[in-house]
Design a protein around this motif. Structure first.
Motif, PDB file in Angstrom:
ATOM      1  N   SER A  72       0.860  -1.192   0.000  1.00 26.49           N
ATOM      2  CA  SER A  72       0.000   0.000   0.000  1.00 26.49           C
ATOM      3  C   SER A  72       0.891   1.236   0.000  1.00 26.49           C
ATOM      4  CB  SER A  72      -0.931  -0.005   1.212  1.00 26.49           C
ATOM      5  OG  SER A  72      -0.189  -0.177   2.407  1.00 26.49           O
ATOM      6  N   ALA A  73       0.343   2.340  -0.490  1.00 24.39           N
ATOM      7  CA  ALA A  73       1.159   3.555  -0.616  1.00 24.39           C
ATOM      8  C   ALA A  73       0.302   4.806  -0.471  1.00 24.39           C
ATOM      9  CB  ALA A  73       1.876   3.561  -1.965  1.00 24.39           C
ATOM     10  N   ASP A  74       0.958   5.893  -0.110  1.00 27.97           N
ATOM     11  CA  ASP A  74       0.292   7.193  -0.082  1.00 27.97           C
ATOM     12  C   ASP A  74       1.285   8.247  -0.536  1.00 27.97           C
ATOM     13  OD1 ASP A  74      -2.114   8.824   0.721  1.00 27.97           O
ATOM     14  OD2 ASP A  74      -0.542   9.827   1.870  1.00 27.97           O
ATOM     15  N   THR A  75       0.830   9.118  -1.421  1.00 30.38           N
ATOM     16  CA  THR A  75       1.683  10.181  -1.957  1.00 30.38           C
ATOM     17  C   THR A  75       1.097  11.532  -1.585  1.00 30.38           C
ATOM     18  OG1 THR A  75       2.291   8.788  -3.845  1.00 30.38           O
ATOM     19  CG2 THR A  75       2.719  11.147  -4.055  1.00 30.38           C
ATOM     20  N   MET A  76       1.953  12.424  -1.114  1.00 23.25           N
ATOM     21  CA  MET A  76       1.479  13.749  -0.742  1.00 23.25           C
ATOM     22  C   MET A  76       2.493  14.808  -1.158  1.00 23.25           C
ATOM     23  SD  MET A  76      -0.284  14.576   2.927  1.00 23.25           S
ATOM     24  CE  MET A  76      -1.485  13.265   2.988  1.00 23.25           C
ATOM     25  N   THR A 109       6.287   9.875  -0.925  1.00 20.80           N
ATOM     26  CA  THR A 109       5.442   8.680  -0.977  1.00 20.80           C
ATOM     27  C   THR A 109       5.872   7.734   0.137  1.00 20.80           C
ATOM     28  OG1 THR A 109       5.108   8.839  -3.372  1.00 20.80           O
ATOM     29  CG2 THR A 109       4.667   6.705  -2.360  1.00 20.80           C
ATOM     30  N   GLY A 110       4.909   7.338   0.952  1.00 20.36           N
ATOM     31  CA  GLY A 110       5.149   6.302   1.954  1.00 20.36           C
ATOM     32  C   GLY A 110       4.650   4.973   1.397  1.00 20.36           C
ATOM     33  N   VAL A 175       4.802  10.336  -9.538  1.00 20.64           N
ATOM     34  CA  VAL A 175       3.618   9.719 -10.152  1.00 20.64           C
ATOM     35  C   VAL A 175       2.801   8.959  -9.096  1.00 20.64           C
ATOM     36  CG1 VAL A 175       2.787   8.125 -11.926  1.00 20.64           C
ATOM     37  CG2 VAL A 175       4.806   9.530 -12.379  1.00 20.64           C
ATOM     38  N   GLY A 176       3.504   8.360  -8.104  1.00 16.39           N
ATOM     39  CA  GLY A 176       2.753   7.711  -7.030  1.00 16.39           C
ATOM     40  C   GLY A 176       3.335   6.436  -6.455  1.00 16.39           C
TER      41      GLY A 176
END
Length: 203
Positions: A72-76, A109-110, A175-176
């Motif tokens: 799973s990932a999150d981009t900020m 991105t985590g 990009v993510g």
């Protein structure tokens, strides 16, 4: 180049961009997602925040799929240490782009990797510098709709690329999904191997 993962692979993200990037590793995977209220998640720093959101996105999927590796990932986007998430309206998107205009911001991105009751987390940072943007440009870009569903209100892989003067770091991270670092993490955790190298273990 052919790889195989030691367990079935699941991407806990509905993002078509992450799906495309993960496919670069060349191993089969399926997509499974669970809704998460990102606004209720906090972190002591920018990197901690995205890592916490990434972990939360993958947790419920991992609990239901303990036979698998779940990513799973999150981009900020961050500017002046303030997070710019996905704009909820055209006006918010315009405010974001006016703040980013002519300046350098950080994209973080985590990424969380769940396997065998373990969660391994890492993050990647990329610096992005925008050209000075006119109000006319901002209005036209927002009107195109490309700003929505993207952190910071722009997509570097679409027309948003025309606003970028230069980047310092991993393009795919913006990009993510920092897919090169993700591959290295999977390798370090012994969750992925060359197909040929693993053949002798198949008997």
């Amino acid at each position: 180049m052919e790889f195989k993962t030691t367990k079935p692979l699941i991407l806990a993200s509905a993002s078509p961009r992450r799906k495309e990037l993960l496919s670069l590793i060349g191993v089969p995977f399926e997509v499974k997602t669970m809704e998460v209220d990102e606004n209720s998640i906090y972190g002591g720093s920018a990197s901690e925040l995205v890592c916490n959101i990434a972990m939360e996105k993958g947790l419920a999927v991992a609990e239901r799929n303990q036979h698998a590796i779940v990513i799973s990932a999150d981009t900020m986007v961050f500017i002046d240490d303030e997070p710019l998430g996905k704009p909820q309206s055209a006006e918010m998107a315009k405010r974001y782009l006016r703040r980013l205009s002519g300046r350098t911001h950080t994209v973080i991105t985590g990424v969380a990797i769940y396997f065998e009751d373990i969660c391994s987390v890492f993050f990647e940072k990329t610096k992005v510098t925008f050209y000075q943007l006119s109000d006319e440009w901002i209005d036209s870009y927002v009107a195109s709709g490309d700003c929505f569903d993207k952190a910071g209100g722009y997509g570097i892989q679409t027309a948003g690329a025309l606003m970028v003067e230069h980047i310092n770091g991993d393009y795919n991270n913006v990009v993510g999904l920092p897919v090169a670092e993700l591959y290295r993490e999977l390798k370090n955790l012994q969750l992925i191997e060359w197909k040929s190298a693993g053949a002798r273990h198949d008997h």
